[in-house]
Design an enzyme around this catalytic site. Sequence first.
Site, PDB file in Angstrom:
ATOM      1  N   ARG A 102     -40.931  49.593  10.697  1.00  0.00           N
ATOM      2  CA  ARG A 102     -42.264  49.928  11.227  1.00  0.00           C
ATOM      3  C   ARG A 102     -42.810  51.013  10.313  1.00  0.00           C
ATOM      4  O   ARG A 102     -42.246  52.115  10.247  1.00  0.00           O
ATOM      5  CB  ARG A 102     -42.155  50.412  12.672  1.00  0.00           C
ATOM      6  CG  ARG A 102     -43.437  51.000  13.198  1.00  0.00           C
ATOM      7  CD  ARG A 102     -43.447  51.176  14.686  1.00  0.00           C
ATOM      8  NE  ARG A 102     -43.654  49.897  15.348  1.00  0.00           N
ATOM      9  CZ  ARG A 102     -44.036  49.752  16.612  1.00  0.00           C
ATOM     10  NH1 ARG A 102     -44.237  50.818  17.369  1.00  0.00           N
ATOM     11  NH2 ARG A 102     -44.211  48.552  17.138  1.00  0.00           N
ATOM     12  N   HIS A 129     -48.868  42.923  12.898  1.00  0.00           N
ATOM     13  CA  HIS A 129     -47.770  43.089  13.865  1.00  0.00           C
ATOM     14  C   HIS A 129     -47.276  41.687  14.251  1.00  0.00           C
ATOM     15  O   HIS A 129     -47.468  41.230  15.389  1.00  0.00           O
ATOM     16  CB  HIS A 129     -48.272  43.857  15.089  1.00  0.00           C
ATOM     17  CG  HIS A 129     -47.199  44.417  15.972  1.00  0.00           C
ATOM     18  ND1 HIS A 129     -45.852  44.276  15.687  1.00  0.00           N
ATOM     19  CD2 HIS A 129     -47.264  45.110  17.149  1.00  0.00           C
ATOM     20  CE1 HIS A 129     -45.142  44.866  16.642  1.00  0.00           C
ATOM     21  NE2 HIS A 129     -45.976  45.376  17.537  1.00  0.00           N
ATOM     22  N   GLN A 132     -45.105  40.888  17.471  1.00  0.00           N
ATOM     23  CA  GLN A 132     -45.884  40.911  18.706  1.00  0.00           C
ATOM     24  C   GLN A 132     -46.515  39.548  18.959  1.00  0.00           C
ATOM     25  O   GLN A 132     -46.491  39.024  20.067  1.00  0.00           O
ATOM     26  CB  GLN A 132     -46.986  41.991  18.593  1.00  0.00           C
ATOM     27  CG  GLN A 132     -47.866  42.098  19.811  1.00  0.00           C
ATOM     28  CD  GLN A 132     -47.105  42.584  21.030  1.00  0.00           C
ATOM     29  OE1 GLN A 132     -46.441  43.601  20.965  1.00  0.00           O
ATOM     30  NE2 GLN A 132     -47.196  41.864  22.140  1.00  0.00           N
ATOM     31  N   ASP A 220     -56.194  45.953  22.816  1.00  0.00           N
ATOM     32  CA  ASP A 220     -55.182  46.920  22.373  1.00  0.00           C
ATOM     33  C   ASP A 220     -55.846  48.295  22.408  1.00  0.00           C
ATOM     34  O   ASP A 220     -57.071  48.407  22.538  1.00  0.00           O
ATOM     35  CB  ASP A 220     -54.719  46.535  20.947  1.00  0.00           C
ATOM     36  CG  ASP A 220     -53.596  47.413  20.406  1.00  0.00           C
ATOM     37  OD1 ASP A 220     -52.985  48.164  21.195  1.00  0.00           O
ATOM     38  OD2 ASP A 220     -53.343  47.362  19.187  1.00  0.00           O
ATOM     39  N   CYS A 260     -50.767  44.246  24.117  1.00  0.00           N
ATOM     40  CA  CYS A 260     -49.449  44.428  23.501  1.00  0.00           C
ATOM     41  C   CYS A 260     -48.726  45.649  24.059  1.00  0.00           C
ATOM     42  O   CYS A 260     -47.507  45.741  23.949  1.00  0.00           O
ATOM     43  CB  CYS A 260     -49.588  44.532  21.988  1.00  0.00           C
ATOM     44  SG  CYS A 260     -50.626  45.900  21.459  1.00  0.00           S
ATOM     45  N   ARG A 288     -40.909  39.668  23.989  1.00  0.00           N
ATOM     46  CA  ARG A 288     -40.550  40.251  22.687  1.00  0.00           C
ATOM     47  C   ARG A 288     -39.060  40.022  22.431  1.00  0.00           C
ATOM     48  O   ARG A 288     -38.639  39.683  21.326  1.00  0.00           O
ATOM     49  CB  ARG A 288     -40.840  41.776  22.667  1.00  0.00           C
ATOM     50  CG  ARG A 288     -42.307  42.177  22.789  1.00  0.00           C
ATOM     51  CD  ARG A 288     -43.087  41.849  21.536  1.00  0.00           C
ATOM     52  NE  ARG A 288     -42.539  42.439  20.328  1.00  0.00           N
ATOM     53  CZ  ARG A 288     -42.815  43.668  19.866  1.00  0.00           C
ATOM     54  NH1 ARG A 288     -43.659  44.427  20.511  1.00  0.00           N
ATOM     55  NH2 ARG A 288     -42.273  44.115  18.745  1.00  0.00           N
TER      56      ARG A 288
HETATM   57  N1  NVA Z   1     -52.521  49.026  17.327  1.00  0.00           N
HETATM   58  C1  NVA Z   1     -51.441  49.787  17.899  1.00  0.00           C
HETATM   59  C2  NVA Z   1     -50.342  48.892  18.327  1.00  0.00           C
HETATM   60  C3  NVA Z   1     -49.167  49.561  18.979  1.00  0.00           C
HETATM   61  C4  NVA Z   1     -48.099  48.599  19.368  1.00  0.00           C
HETATM   62  C5  NVA Z   1     -50.953  50.796  16.872  1.00  0.00           C
HETATM   63  O1  NVA Z   1     -50.859  50.453  15.692  1.00  0.00           O
HETATM   64  O2  NVA Z   1     -50.691  51.939  17.248  1.00  0.00           O
HETATM   65  N1   CP Z   2     -46.245  46.517  21.486  1.00  0.00           N
HETATM   66  C1   CP Z   2     -45.412  47.315  20.784  1.00  0.00           C
HETATM   67  O1   CP Z   2     -45.086  47.058  19.611  1.00  0.00           O
HETATM   68  O2   CP Z   2     -44.979  48.394  21.467  1.00  0.00           O
HETATM   69  P1   CP Z   2     -44.137  49.644  20.882  1.00  0.00           P
HETATM   70  O3   CP Z   2     -45.086  50.429  20.018  1.00  0.00           O
HETATM   71  O4   CP Z   2     -43.707  50.381  22.099  1.00  0.00           O
HETATM   72  O5   CP Z   2     -42.999  49.114  20.080  1.00  0.00           O
END
Ligand code: NVA
Ligand code: CP
Length: 303
Positions: A102, A129, A132, A220, A260, A288
């Site tokens: 990540r 992502h 997801q 989101d 998500c 997931r």
């Molecule tokens: N768009 C959000 C998704 C988190 C799972 C982020 O990047 O923080």
């Molecule tokens: N939806 C998702 O990826 O959640 P987290 O940021 O908690 O991993």
Amino acid sequence: MSNLLSISDLSLDEIIELLDMADELKAKRASGMVVEMLKNKSLAMIFEKSSTRTRISFEVAMNELGGHPLYLNYRDLQLGRGETVGDTAQVMSRYVHGIMARVNSHSTLEELGEYANVPVINALSDLEHPCQLLADLMTIREYKGRLEGLKFAWIGDGNNVCNSAILAAVITGMQMSVACPEGYEPDKDIVEQAREMGGSVEIVSDPKDAAGNADILYTDVWISMGDEGEKEQRLHDLGPYQINDALLDVAKDDVMVLHCLPAHRGEEITNEVLTGPHSAILDEAENRLHAQKALLIKLMGST
Ligand code: NVA
Ligand code: CP
């Protein structure tokens, strides 16, 4: 497929194969069956950003498949002190059978993919992502019995999850409609890529235009990880893009609502909708685990 950096690394056939496998793994888990298809395999999990779902679902997936997840906070690795991504990828490839990461910048994943000799999985970047969306497609199929021909409406920030949603919708034959304010559009190259694939992608400014007759409403957070400095501006600009009862009224009667998570109740979605009868968010979060198990078996089963 040797890496999953973008959901578009998967063909329609590969997606269907993964979703079928995920359904099977879910049923087996429910019946108490043990499926140790990754016995003695290790997955390095590098995190530059916070996570609840992604970290836990990958860790549990690896454990249940008989393998070993290694949670690696970026700051605890030499990577955080200047070791190159390339050296890290090559060294890790001598120990583990897969790397998931990540990252802040999608280019870090591309570099990992270039240097690693084991599969690399995108666990969220600024651009996409894909894990997801695998779970989301699984959930949509569970609720609707199909993917092709559905209308998928994205409401709000055209962010990383939205980019993957556009590609996922187009690959699986859904009609994609994104409603966002000016300046919050999804990535231009991804929209172009989706349209070149022959997909139907419309970008509108009125949320009701996107939500009209929709089978799926998805949103989101307005402030993604890394966007904290723009908080006030974002709250102002995205204010009219909330999924609420009024928006649900223009969608199909049996519309399903996805998010998500994490959610900010009262911002991108109301608490009523998030916890209401149209919401599929907990099944979505659970999936997931199953979808990623299928992905890990497919990528690491023979490494
Ligand atoms: N768009 C959000 C998704 C988190 C799972 C982020 O990047 O923080
Ligand atoms: N939806 C998702 O990826 O959640 P987290 O940021 O908690 O991993």
